[in-house]
Write a protein that holds these residues in place. Structure first.
Motif, short mmCIF file in Angstrom:
data_model
loop_
_atom_site.label_atom_id
_atom_site.label_comp_id
_atom_site.label_asym_id
_atom_site.label_seq_id
_atom_site.Cartn_x
_atom_site.Cartn_y
_atom_site.Cartn_z
N LYS A 87 0.83 -1.21 0.00
CA LYS A 87 0.00 0.00 0.00
C LYS A 87 0.86 1.26 0.00
N ASN A 88 2.19 1.08 -0.07
CA ASN A 88 3.11 2.22 -0.05
C ASN A 88 4.01 2.21 -1.28
N TYR A 89 4.29 3.39 -1.81
CA TYR A 89 5.21 3.51 -2.94
C TYR A 89 6.54 4.15 -2.52
N ASN A 90 6.63 4.59 -1.28
CA ASN A 90 7.81 5.37 -0.87
C ASN A 90 8.53 4.77 0.33
N ASP A 91 8.47 3.45 0.45
CA ASP A 91 9.15 2.79 1.57
C ASP A 91 10.59 2.46 1.17
N GLU A 92 11.54 2.97 1.94
CA GLU A 92 12.96 2.79 1.59
C GLU A 92 13.36 1.32 1.54
N LEU A 93 12.84 0.51 2.49
CA LEU A 93 13.20 -0.90 2.53
C LEU A 93 12.63 -1.66 1.33
N SER A 101 17.74 -2.42 -5.28
CA SER A 101 18.48 -1.37 -4.57
C SER A 101 18.23 0.01 -5.17
N HIS A 102 16.96 0.30 -5.43
CA HIS A 102 16.51 1.60 -5.95
C HIS A 102 16.82 1.79 -7.43
N LYS A 103 17.29 0.75 -8.12
CA LYS A 103 17.56 0.87 -9.56
C LYS A 103 16.37 0.41 -10.40
N GLY A 104 15.31 -0.07 -9.75
CA GLY A 104 14.13 -0.53 -10.46
C GLY A 104 13.02 0.49 -10.47
N PHE A 105 11.78 0.00 -10.51
CA PHE A 105 10.63 0.91 -10.57
C PHE A 105 9.47 0.31 -9.79
N TYR A 189 6.60 4.77 -10.81
CA TYR A 189 7.60 5.50 -10.02
C TYR A 189 8.98 4.91 -10.33
N PHE A 190 9.91 5.76 -10.71
CA PHE A 190 11.25 5.32 -11.04
C PHE A 190 12.16 5.48 -9.83
N GLY A 191 12.95 4.43 -9.56
CA GLY A 191 13.86 4.47 -8.43
C GLY A 191 14.89 5.58 -8.57
N PHE A 214 6.76 9.37 -12.14
CA PHE A 214 7.39 10.05 -11.00
C PHE A 214 8.81 9.54 -10.83
N LYS A 215 9.67 10.41 -10.35
CA LYS A 215 11.05 10.03 -10.01
C LYS A 215 11.22 10.17 -8.51
N MET A 216 11.74 9.11 -7.90
CA MET A 216 11.96 9.14 -6.46
C MET A 216 13.22 9.96 -6.14
#
Length: 334
Positions: A87-93, A101-105, A189-191, A214-216
């Motif tokens: 339910k979250n798009y902005n969870d760091e873990l 490792s944030h290189k995906g989407f 959303y792009f990592g 969106f870009k994180m």
């Protein structure tokens, strides 16, 4: 309701699934948690032993119950599919663990659209996080009150350490590839570490689908992530899978409405316009108000239409007055 799927580590595969409007539902053996589907059967075993003591002459029936229970366990592990969403798009873990490792989407889905038109219907429920295994009893197996309760007990529980995932699960009748209405994808959303070339590739592949991008980014002086909307590099007026199907003669007939519902006759035409723009519609067959489901304060309308998949069988959908207003307002080519 909006739900999210993190993707990463297999860009070609993930992009192909996006392009083809598909998702993969894994079985319990394919997921990363070896405790998937783990349950306690202590209660069940005690109840079976009690039945054997009380009804020794009915031993064959307890054998049948055990076989039935084993079939359910086999179905859980070998047949059913699990599509895990957050339910979250902005969870760091989640970005770190499931998006390379944030290189995906991360894909944003509208849940109702994702489930729409599935036959048999997918089940879905929130994840439950606990330190104790769910304990299945004989009554859980035999209960007819809630068709989802047993499935939820077997596939909806995880250890508390997984709670950060804030998961919603879709359970499919069979594991493997599943197709969905392309309009379920609302945003991507792009990592923050995703390459520009892969961002461009996704935008090019998904052009014409009215998707927001969106870009994180890291918030200043913070560990938290923020999503910044970015422009689509491939704007186009040509729409993906867009067509306007014909409306059959006399499909819309206001004379069928009872006198007390006559004021709602414009909604028949509105619903016909909505349905003829459904991605799989090839003809609107019939539109009417459901007199059995409606009240004056809450009228319910239905439409029947033929699809490319089954042009000999009509598909039926129901809409409230509010839903018709919302969907009709989105039409921009009347």
């Amino acid at each position: 309701m909006l739900v999210y799927k993190y993707r990463g580590g297999a860009f070609k595969r993930d992009l192909e699934s996006l392009q083809k409007d598909q998702f993969w539902a894994s079985n319990t053996q394919q997921l990363n948690d070896p405790c998937e589907g783990l349950v306690s059967i202590n209660n069940y075993e005690k109840q079976i032993e009690t039945l054997k003591l009380i009804f020794p002459q009915q031993a064959k029936h307890t054998v049948m119950l055990n076989q039935c229970f084993q079939n359910i366990i086999d179905m859980k592990d070998q047949k059913l599919g699990i599509f895990s969403l957050s339910k979250n798009y902005n969870d760091e873990l989640l970005w770190a663990h499931y998006a390379d490792s944030h290189k995906g989407f991360c894909i944003e889905y509208e849940l109702n659209k994702l489930l729409k038109g599935q036959n048999p219907k997918h089940r879905y429920f929130d994840g439950t996080y606990t330190d104790n295994l769910p304990n299945i009893s004989l009554s859980d197996i035999l209960s007819k009150e809630d068709d989802n309760s047993l499935i939820r007990m077997m596939l909806g529980y995880k250890a508390k350490k997984w709670e950060y995932e804030n998961e919603l699960r879709i359970i499919t009748e069979n594991y493997g590839l599943n197709s969905y209405d392309y309009r379920a994808v609302k945003s991507i959303y792009f990592g923050l570490r995703m390459s520009d070339s892969e961002i461009t590739k996704i935008m090019d592949t998904m052009k014409g689908r009215n998707i927001r991008y969106f870009k994180m980014k890291l918030k200043p002086n913070s560990f938290q992530l923020d999503a910044i909307q970015i422009e689509d590099k491939f704007p186009t007026k040509k729409r993906y899978k867009y067509s306007i199907a014909p409306i059959a003669e006399r499909a819309v007939d206001p004379s069928t409405l009872k006198s007390e519902y006559k004021e709602f006759s414009p909604y028949l035409d509105k619903l016909a316009e909505i349905i003829r723009r459904e991605a799989d519609c090839i003809e609107v067959s019939y539109v009417d108000l459901s007199h059995s489901k409606s009240t004056l304060n809450h009228p319910i309308f239905f439409a029947q239409y033929k699809t490319k998949k089954n042009d000999w069988l009509t598909h039926t959908v129901h809409y409230s007055k509010q839903q018709i207003d919302e969907e009709y307002d989105k039409i921009d080519d009347l």
